[in-house]
Design a protein around this motif. Structure first.
Motif, mmCIF file in Angstrom:
data_model
loop_
_atom_site.group_PDB
_atom_site.id
_atom_site.type_symbol
_atom_site.label_atom_id
_atom_site.label_comp_id
_atom_site.label_asym_id
_atom_site.label_seq_id
_atom_site.Cartn_x
_atom_site.Cartn_y
_atom_site.Cartn_z
ATOM 1 N N SER A 182 1.075 -1.170 -0.005
ATOM 2 C CA SER A 182 0.130 0.043 0.114
ATOM 3 C C SER A 182 0.725 1.379 0.096
ATOM 4 N N TYR A 183 0.247 2.456 0.043
ATOM 5 C CA TYR A 183 1.046 3.711 0.078
ATOM 6 C C TYR A 183 1.875 3.763 1.151
ATOM 7 N N LEU A 184 1.557 3.291 2.624
ATOM 8 C CA LEU A 184 2.082 3.432 3.749
ATOM 9 C C LEU A 184 2.939 2.354 3.980
ATOM 10 N N GLN A 185 4.247 2.619 4.700
ATOM 11 C CA GLN A 185 5.003 1.525 4.885
ATOM 12 C C GLN A 185 5.047 1.342 6.420
ATOM 13 N N GLY A 245 6.756 9.063 9.116
ATOM 14 C CA GLY A 245 6.442 8.968 7.780
ATOM 15 C C GLY A 245 5.197 8.799 7.317
ATOM 16 N N THR A 246 4.529 7.993 8.264
ATOM 17 C CA THR A 246 3.285 7.893 7.964
ATOM 18 C C THR A 246 2.409 9.149 8.121
ATOM 19 N N THR A 247 2.599 9.979 8.990
ATOM 20 C CA THR A 247 1.823 11.230 9.306
ATOM 21 C C THR A 247 1.996 12.016 8.152
ATOM 22 N N ARG A 248 3.245 12.179 7.614
ATOM 23 C CA ARG A 248 3.420 12.927 6.338
ATOM 24 C C ARG A 248 2.889 12.424 5.233
ATOM 25 N N ARG A 249 3.036 11.135 5.043
ATOM 26 C CA ARG A 249 2.125 10.568 3.752
ATOM 27 C C ARG A 249 0.766 10.667 3.850
ATOM 28 N N THR A 262 -11.803 13.631 -4.663
ATOM 29 C CA THR A 262 -12.081 11.908 -4.560
ATOM 30 C C THR A 262 -11.643 11.819 -2.955
ATOM 31 N N THR A 263 -11.678 10.362 -2.773
ATOM 32 C CA THR A 263 -11.245 9.708 -1.548
ATOM 33 C C THR A 263 -9.597 9.386 -1.688
ATOM 34 N N ARG A 264 -9.113 9.271 -0.428
ATOM 35 C CA ARG A 264 -7.714 8.961 -0.366
ATOM 36 C C ARG A 264 -7.629 7.433 -0.782
ATOM 37 N N SER A 265 -8.380 6.532 -0.496
ATOM 38 C CA SER A 265 -8.516 5.148 -1.076
ATOM 39 C C SER A 265 -8.240 5.168 -2.360
ATOM 40 N N ALA A 266 -9.203 5.883 -3.317
ATOM 41 C CA ALA A 266 -9.204 6.026 -4.616
ATOM 42 C C ALA A 266 -7.954 6.489 -5.168
ATOM 43 N N VAL A 267 -7.184 7.594 -4.554
ATOM 44 C CA VAL A 267 -6.004 7.719 -5.013
ATOM 45 C C VAL A 267 -4.884 6.862 -4.675
ATOM 46 N N VAL A 268 -4.845 6.005 -3.516
ATOM 47 C CA VAL A 268 -3.911 4.870 -3.329
ATOM 48 C C VAL A 268 -4.086 3.871 -4.522
ATOM 49 N N LEU A 269 -5.101 3.657 -4.968
ATOM 50 C CA LEU A 269 -5.591 2.578 -5.995
ATOM 51 C C LEU A 269 -4.808 3.029 -7.427
ATOM 52 N N ALA A 270 -5.247 4.546 -7.700
ATOM 53 C CA ALA A 270 -4.319 4.979 -8.666
ATOM 54 C C ALA A 270 -2.949 4.839 -8.554
ATOM 55 N N TRP A 271 -2.357 5.463 -7.517
ATOM 56 C CA TRP A 271 -1.115 5.404 -7.361
ATOM 57 C C TRP A 271 -0.543 3.940 -7.742
ATOM 58 N N ARG A 307 2.187 12.310 -8.891
ATOM 59 C CA ARG A 307 2.812 11.123 -8.316
ATOM 60 C C ARG A 307 4.102 11.390 -7.622
ATOM 61 N N ARG A 308 4.740 12.712 -7.974
ATOM 62 C CA ARG A 308 5.868 13.116 -7.304
ATOM 63 C C ARG A 308 5.420 13.698 -6.118
ATOM 64 N N GLN A 309 4.185 14.207 -5.689
ATOM 65 C CA GLN A 309 3.667 15.109 -4.658
ATOM 66 C C GLN A 309 3.364 13.724 -3.747
ATOM 67 N N LEU A 310 3.206 12.587 -4.260
ATOM 68 C CA LEU A 310 3.025 11.427 -3.291
ATOM 69 C C LEU A 310 4.475 10.815 -2.864
ATOM 70 N N ASP A 311 5.330 10.465 -3.821
ATOM 71 C CA ASP A 311 6.298 9.592 -3.934
ATOM 72 C C ASP A 311 7.671 10.540 -3.060
ATOM 73 N N GLU A 312 7.548 11.941 -3.120
ATOM 74 C CA GLU A 312 8.826 12.368 -2.638
ATOM 75 C C GLU A 312 8.346 12.535 -1.043
ATOM 76 N N VAL A 313 7.466 12.115 -0.432
ATOM 77 C CA VAL A 313 7.174 12.209 1.022
ATOM 78 C C VAL A 313 7.727 10.838 1.678
ATOM 79 N N TRP A 314 8.575 11.119 2.540
ATOM 80 C CA TRP A 314 9.282 10.094 3.275
ATOM 81 C C TRP A 314 9.079 10.286 4.560
#
Length: 314
Positions: A182-185, A245-249, A262-271, A307-314
């Protein structure tokens, strides 16, 4: 076709037949193709302590809808059915030749089909000689009862060893991997505490492996973390993900979802579905609203900047 698989794990147990049939119909009518289950689903929810309820329900659904078999791809699994009620995980069927032979025959009968499009080894069985496991799957692939072979919750070094053995024996090699993602690690070294499978997580190494071995399709289970992205009080995010990292993501995910309406879940699936390598999310759909979210997410295309907006968050 949608880059989405419908997870039918609880169909026939927690989710009743009428609801399950409706969701299956709507999924297929929307262009859905992959349906994922297992021969052990859902032993923990059935009084018998054994699985098979999901496969049986899918068999009844297929039997009542002539022609729909040609529109879907069925994926089921072998390896985790308890030997007796309450014996999981210490005592399960495993991946010996006899176990594979018996499980495949049973799955075909329950589903009412003559072949499985993608047959998963549900988890590694290191008590069975790998040569025996490879030969057993290869025999059924040659007979046409298995279209493809996949490995779920396997360490990568075992995946490569199995592929090498399959090539030596001249039989079908695995072409799909199914793990949790998933998007969170989670924090390192706690992954075995958030699921029963020690190697059940897509890591950077797995992503690199798939990107450089394009014949290997990646499937991700639990991509929506059981509703955890939607701030459900009854579905909190597991403590294994409790770190900065979870808080920032989550903040980045919330900002993007709100900007897209849209919802956060929908964005996760698109990602997941639109990444490199692409990952096919397996979503356990239990209500029409969940199906709408899943369809919205897999039809949503994120721009490179998003995608960068999501990927560059650590």
């Amino acid at each position: 076709m949608l880059n989405l698989a419908l997870g039918a794990m609880e169909y026939g147990t927690r989710i009743d037949e009428q609801t399950s049939f409706r969701l299956l119909d709507e999924y297929v009518d929307a262009g859905g193709e992959w349906i994922d289950t297992a021969n052990c689903y859902a032993f923990w929810q059935d009084p018998s302590g054994h699985g098979g309820q999901s496969e049986e329900l899918l068999g009844r659904w297929l039997a009542q809808r002539p022609g729909v078999r040609d529109r879907v791809k069925l994926a089921t699994k072998v390896g985790c059915e308890p030997l007796w009620p309450g014996s999981w995980p210490e005592h399960s069927e495993g991946l010996g030749a006899q176990a594979i032979d018996a499980a495949l025959e049973t799955s075909l009968r329950r589903l009412g089909v003559d072949h499985i499009d993608l047959y998963w080894a549900h988890r590694d069985d290191r008590t069975a000689p790998l040569e025996e496991t490879v030969a057993a799957f290869g025999k059924h692939a040659a007979a046409g009862t298995i279209g493809r072979l996949g490995l779920s919750n396997w360490a990568l070094w075992r995946v490569e060893r199995m592929r090498d053995l399959a090539n030596q024996l001249g039989v079908m090699a695995p072409s799909a991997l199914q793990l949790r993602y998933s998007y969170l690690q989670p924090r390192p070294f706690v992954r075995d505490h958030i699921h029963d499978h020690r190697f059940g997580w897509i890591t950077d190494e797995v992503l690199d492996y798939a990107e450089n071995n394009p014949e290997q399709q990646l499937f991700a289970y639990s991509p929506l973390m059981s509703g955890g992205f939607e701030n459900r009080t009854d579905r909190p995010i597991d403590p294994a993900f409790d770190h900065p990292g979870t808080t920032r993501r989550l903040e980045a995910l919330t900002d993007l979802a709100e900007s897209l309406g849209t919802t956060r879940s929908a964005v996760v699936l698109a990602w997941l579905a639109g990444g490199t390598p692409a990952v096919t999310p397996i979503v356990g759909i239990s209500t029409p609203d969940y199906l709408t979210t899943a369809l919205t997410g897999t039809r949503l295309t994120l721009t490179p900047d998003q995608r960068r907006q999501l990927d560059e968050v650590w």
